[in-house]
Every structure is written in structure tokens, then in C-alpha cells.
Design an enzyme around this catalytic site. Structure first.
Site, short mmCIF file in Angstrom:
data_model
loop_
_atom_site.label_atom_id
_atom_site.label_comp_id
_atom_site.label_asym_id
_atom_site.label_seq_id
_atom_site.Cartn_x
_atom_site.Cartn_y
_atom_site.Cartn_z
N GLY A 38 0.80 -1.22 0.00
CA GLY A 38 0.00 0.00 0.00
C GLY A 38 0.83 1.27 0.00
CD GLN A 69 -8.37 -1.53 0.68
OE1 GLN A 69 -7.26 -2.04 0.73
NE2 GLN A 69 -8.88 -0.80 1.65
CB CYS A 187 -3.14 -3.01 7.38
SG CYS A 187 -2.44 -1.37 7.56
CB CYS A 244 19.14 4.84 20.96
SG CYS A 244 18.82 3.88 19.46
ZN LIG Z 1 18.43 5.58 17.96
#
Ligand SMILES: [Zn+2]
Length: 251
Positions: A38, A69, A187, A244
Site C-alpha cells: 500500500g 483495494q 492493517c 538507544c
Molecule cells: Zn536511535
């Protein structure tokens, strides 16, 4: 530049931000689109139409009736054919001047380095978190800008991640880790309006073209959130996560 090429891209060459110099940059650009679904369908169509000279497509699936679709690259005659082949044929019909490379595979640790190293920019229109986190981590390693979008029901999100730069967040800074399977809406279980996919995939193409040309203000460091029911866009500032594990050198 040949006359036919100039003519094909005339409406964007007259834009002062593009011109013939910018068009040459687009022709020289190599962009990888992960997922011919999509999001990937409209992104691929606009990138091919804009004259991105080399476009790679990653997908392992075949075209199903329920895809039509929203996956506007495909037609009834493509049913049961590999998506990468059907997509490549549709794009070649649209613009025979460009080079389309198909990667009919499921991206994993064993193949992703080889696939993404051949491109300048990566667009992730995949539908699962395992792929998204893998693509994020590898885009940082290979220092490739990552245009990432997601869609659900009547809403969408898009950002550009350049976590290899100081102060610019990566996908993992925002979403931390892969959620346990089955805990997040998707989805396939919660639905998606086709035109929402069209909107977000088209925005991905715009960000990719801006990135090639180095024009405008990148979405890097921001998340653009679209609510199709309210017809509202919100731009949210993102921050690099000091903890992170992928993009923060001290972590
Ligand atoms: Zn990061």
C-alpha cells in the site's frame, strides 16, 4: 540531456529547486523501496515518474485480490504473480528510461547488507516490526537516510531517520523495541482505507526526492502524523534517545 528526456520531466525541470541540474541528480539516484504494498505502490509510481534512475524493489509476496483495494501498482492480470515482477513491469511501462532492480526475498540478517549497500536512500513500507527494526539498524550501519512510514485504519505516520548523525534520532529512539507478536494492531486485522496508504506513500516519495536534491526541510527529527478522519496533520518533534542501543555511540 536528450529532448525526449527534457520533455518527459518538463514540469519539474521548470521548478527553480530542480532544473536540469536537479533532474540529473534524480537520474543518478539509487533508491530502494522495501515492500511493494500500500505504501510502496504510490511511492514507486511517483519515484519512477520523477525519473529516479535506479529503483530497487524488495518483496517476497505474490499479488492477491485483497491487495487491489490499495496497492495501485497492480491489476487483475497480476493476480498470483510475484509482486516485484508485476511492479517492475508496471514501472517499465510508465518510464522505460529507468533501471528497475527486483529483489524477490524476505529481508533478513543474511541478505540485507548486500541489498541496501547498492542504494543511496531506503524507503521502508514494510508491514512488520521485525523488518522495520532490522532496516533501521542496517541503515545506520550503512549511513543511508531511511524514509519510514506506517499506516492503520484512517491514519498514518512518516519520518526520515538519519540516526548516524549526532542529534538526529533513529527509528529505535522512537519505538524502542519490537513489540511482542500479536500485541499491536495491523492493517490485516484492523483494516486500512486505500487512499490513506496512497497519501502516506506519496509523502514518502516527496521526502525521497527532497533528500536526493537536498532541498526544503527534511522530516528528519520530526514525525508527521496524519488523521484522515479529521483531515489533520500534526508535526511532532523527535529526540535522540541517549540510551538507544543502535544510534547512540555512548550507549
Ligand atoms: Zn536511535
Amino acid at each position: 540531456m536528450q529532448f525526449t528526456t527534457k520533455n518527459r520531466y518538463a514540469r519539474q525541470i521548470i521548478l527553480p529547486q530542480i532544473g536540469e541540474v536537479g533532474q540529473k541528480k534524480l537520474i543518478e539516484a539509487k533508491i530502494l523501496v522495501i515492500g511493494a504494498g500500500g505504501l510502496g505502490s504510490p511511492a514507486l509510481l511517483y519515484l519512477a515518474a520523477a525519473g529516479i534512475g535506479t529503483i530497487g524493489i524488495v518483496d517476497f509476496d505474490v499479488v492477491e485480490l485483497s491487495n487491489l483495494q490499495r496497492q495501485v501498482l497492480f491489476e487483475i492480470s497480476d493476480l498470483k504473480h510475484p509482486k516485484v515482477e508485476a511492479a517492475a513491469a508496471a514501472l517499465a511501462d510508465l518510464n522505460p528510461e529507468i533501471n528497475i532492480i527486483t529483489h524477490q526475498l524476505k529481508l533478513d540478517d543474511s541478505n540485507i547488507d548486500e541489498v541496501i549497500s547498492g542504494y543511496d536512500i531506503v524507503l521502508d513500507g514494510s508491514d512488520n516490526y521485525t523488518t522495520r527494526f532490522l532496516v533501521n539498524d542496517k541503515c545506520i550501519e550503512h549511513k543511508k537516510p531511511l524514509v519510514s512510514a506506517a499506516i492503520l485504519a484512517f491514519s498514518g505516520q512518516i519520518s526520515v531517520f538519519k540516526g548516524y548523525n549526532p542529534n538526529q534520532p533513529c527509528y529505535r529512539c522512537v519505538y524502542a523495541d519490537i513489540p511482542p507478536e500479536g500485541t499491536m494492531p495491523s492493517c490485516s486485522t484492523n483494516g486500512i482505507l486505500g487512499s490513506i496508504a496512497g497519501t502516506m506513500g506519496t509523502l514518502m516519495a516527496t521526502e525521497a526526492v527532497k533528500e536526493v536534491l537536498q532541498i526544503g526541510e527534511s522530516l528528519s527529527g520530526y514525525l508527521l502524523v496524519y488523521d484522515g478522519l479529521k483531515q489533520e496533520f500534526r508535526k511532532v518533534k523527535l529526540h535522540k534517545d541517549e540510551g538507544c542501543i543502535t544510534c547512540h555511540p555512548a550507549a
